[in-house]
Design an enzyme around this catalytic site. Structure first.
Site, PDB file in Angstrom:
ATOM      1  N   LYS A  44       7.252   0.011   1.872  1.00 31.55           N
ATOM      2  CA  LYS A  44       6.516   1.053   1.142  1.00 31.55           C
ATOM      3  C   LYS A  44       5.400   0.506   0.241  1.00 31.55           C
ATOM      4  O   LYS A  44       4.954   1.171  -0.691  1.00 31.55           O
ATOM      5  CB  LYS A  44       7.444   1.976   0.313  1.00 31.55           C
ATOM      6  N   TRP A  77       6.670  -5.706  14.160  1.00 36.10           N
ATOM      7  CA  TRP A  77       7.490  -6.317  13.112  1.00 36.10           C
ATOM      8  C   TRP A  77       8.235  -7.505  13.717  1.00 36.10           C
ATOM      9  O   TRP A  77       8.868  -7.370  14.772  1.00 36.10           O
ATOM     10  CB  TRP A  77       8.519  -5.316  12.595  1.00 36.10           C
ATOM     11  N   HIS A  99       8.985  -7.637   6.881  1.00 37.34           N
ATOM     12  CA  HIS A  99       9.510  -7.346   5.538  1.00 37.34           C
ATOM     13  C   HIS A  99      10.453  -8.467   5.101  1.00 37.34           C
ATOM     14  O   HIS A  99      11.087  -8.359   4.060  1.00 37.34           O
ATOM     15  CB  HIS A  99      10.317  -6.040   5.543  1.00 37.34           C
ATOM     16  N   ARG A 121       2.728  -3.919  -4.294  1.00 35.98           N
ATOM     17  CA  ARG A 121       2.406  -2.610  -4.884  1.00 35.98           C
ATOM     18  C   ARG A 121       3.256  -2.405  -6.126  1.00 35.98           C
ATOM     19  O   ARG A 121       4.401  -2.897  -6.188  1.00 35.98           O
ATOM     20  CB  ARG A 121       2.704  -1.513  -3.848  1.00 35.98           C
ATOM     21  N   SER A 129       7.663   6.277  -3.233  1.00 36.49           N
ATOM     22  CA  SER A 129       7.348   6.368  -1.810  1.00 36.49           C
ATOM     23  C   SER A 129       8.625   6.217  -0.980  1.00 36.49           C
ATOM     24  O   SER A 129       8.870   6.962  -0.018  1.00 36.49           O
ATOM     25  CB  SER A 129       6.328   5.275  -1.460  1.00 36.49           C
ATOM     26  N   TYR A 184      -1.902  -3.246  -3.217  1.00 35.97           N
ATOM     27  CA  TYR A 184      -2.183  -1.892  -2.716  1.00 35.97           C
ATOM     28  C   TYR A 184      -3.234  -1.237  -3.619  1.00 35.97           C
ATOM     29  O   TYR A 184      -4.161  -0.581  -3.149  1.00 35.97           O
ATOM     30  CB  TYR A 184      -0.864  -1.109  -2.744  1.00 35.97           C
ATOM     31  N   MET A 223      -6.382   7.673   8.895  1.00 40.78           N
ATOM     32  CA  MET A 223      -5.084   7.229   9.419  1.00 40.78           C
ATOM     33  C   MET A 223      -4.094   8.383   9.525  1.00 40.78           C
ATOM     34  O   MET A 223      -3.264   8.425  10.427  1.00 40.78           O
ATOM     35  CB  MET A 223      -4.503   6.127   8.528  1.00 40.78           C
ATOM     36  N   LYS A 249       0.936  10.551   0.217  1.00 40.20           N
ATOM     37  CA  LYS A 249      -0.124  10.837  -0.764  1.00 40.20           C
ATOM     38  C   LYS A 249      -1.196   9.761  -0.762  1.00 40.20           C
ATOM     39  O   LYS A 249      -2.363  10.041  -0.977  1.00 40.20           O
ATOM     40  CB  LYS A 249       0.472  10.937  -2.173  1.00 40.20           C
ATOM     41  N   GLY A 250      -0.762   8.516  -0.648  1.00 41.92           N
ATOM     42  CA  GLY A 250      -1.725   7.414  -0.602  1.00 41.92           C
ATOM     43  C   GLY A 250      -2.489   7.213  -1.898  1.00 41.92           C
ATOM     44  O   GLY A 250      -3.667   6.849  -1.871  1.00 41.92           O
TER      45      GLY A 250
END
Ligand code: A3P
Length: 287
Positions: A44, A77, A99, A121, A129, A184, A223, A249-250
């Site tokens: 996230k 991934w 990750h 982030r 998120s 981010y 996107m 939401k971004g």
């Protein structure tokens, strides 16, 4: 509250829809090439955003991959089942995401010159998120209330463990100039500037025209309607965008709409304590 069966792998819980013991073993035996580029994130933090950006920065802005290949096959991934399926179709230089915390990277990664773009982030926005992601993803535990989810997040009882452990694990001086750290928040604030830094780091030598083109095609708005990137190809039982879209939401700072002052104090105190002896700069205040 519904709960899912997870695979336990070296201290982390993983959903079997994407991972298996075979895929995790495959990742450990994966042969990393010197030209590989890994986008590394705690979930996230902007994974699919970097997944959209990387091939374009590496190929000089050719949009074909983001228009024809779903993101999970385009930039797979390392730890997921799809890698073994698509590995032979990846073009060099290969872009991958993971990750994994640093200590779970395969031996061949350490022996290689592969580069890493680590996207970080603000953990408060990561948690928000993730909370919505747990609501929409049928393969993840129901998050419960926001307060309950915060407790799990702070204890690291979520995918890939604690946020603080992940960010600390990737602060490695031995990686030298093989690793670039980006946030981010920097990408939201000025995507073309972030793309210029990436282009320099990866030696892509992109023109300003190409930078602007990539920025436009990797914007949240673009996107969100790209079916190769917005997970709309995934069955609703696995990802239900009516509950919450993946591209939700971004924005920076949505945590302010969710945290009470008591939750903020609790969250800040735990994160601050766990980062106490760390010297790396955080681009945002923890308060
Ligand atoms: P929000 O839920 O806060 O909207 P990941 O890919 O690591 O799972 O991260 C998902 C988060 O990145 C979501 O955050 C998603 O909206 C955001 N994101 C994805 N693409 C983005 C873009 N182009 N611009 C801004 N945010 C983006």
């Amino acid at each position: 509250m519904s709960s899912c069966e997870y695979i336990q792998y070296r201290g982390i819980d993983l959903p079997p829809v994407a991972h298996s013991m075979e895929s995790l073993e495959y990742a450990q035996n994966f042969s990393v090439e010197d030209t590989d580029v890994f986008a590394v994130t705690y979930p996230k933090s902007g994974t699919i955003w970097m997944q959209e950006i990387l091939p374009l920065v590496l190929n000089g802005g050719d949009l074909t991959p983001i228009h024809t290949i779903p993101n999970w096959d385009r930039v797979p991934w390392l730890e997921e089942k799809r890698l073994a399926v698509v590995v032979d179709q990846l073009t060099s230089p290969r872009a991958l995401v993971t990750h994994f915390p640093y200590h779970l990277m395969p031996p061949s990664f350490h022996a290689s010159k592969a580069k890493v773009v680590y996207v970080m982030r603000n953990p408060k926005d990561v948690m928000v998120s993730s909370y919505y992601f747990h609501q929409m993803a049928g393969f993840l535990d129901d998050p419960g209330t926001f307060d309950e989810f915060m407790a799990k997040f702070l204890e690291g009882k979520v995918l890939f463990g604690k946020w603080t452990d992940h960010v600390k694990s990737w602060r490695r001086t031995e990686l030298g100039d093989r690793i670039m750290y980006i946030t981010y928040e920097e990408m939201v604030q000025d995507l073309p500037a972030a793309l210029r830094s990436l282009s320099d780091f990866l030696g892509s030598n992109l023109s300003e025209e190409v930078i602007q083109k990539i920025a436009e095609h990797c914007s949240f708005k673009t996107m969100k309607v790209n079916s190769m990137s917005n997970f709309s190809l995934v069955p609703k039982v696995l990802m239900d965008s009516d509950k919450s879209p993946f591209l939700r939401k971004g924005v920076v700072g949505d945590w302010k709409n969710h945290f009470s002052s008591e939750q903020l104090a609790r969250f800040t105190s735990v994160i601050r304590q766990e980062l106490e002896n760390e010297s790396f700069p955080l681009p945002w205040s923890l308060d």
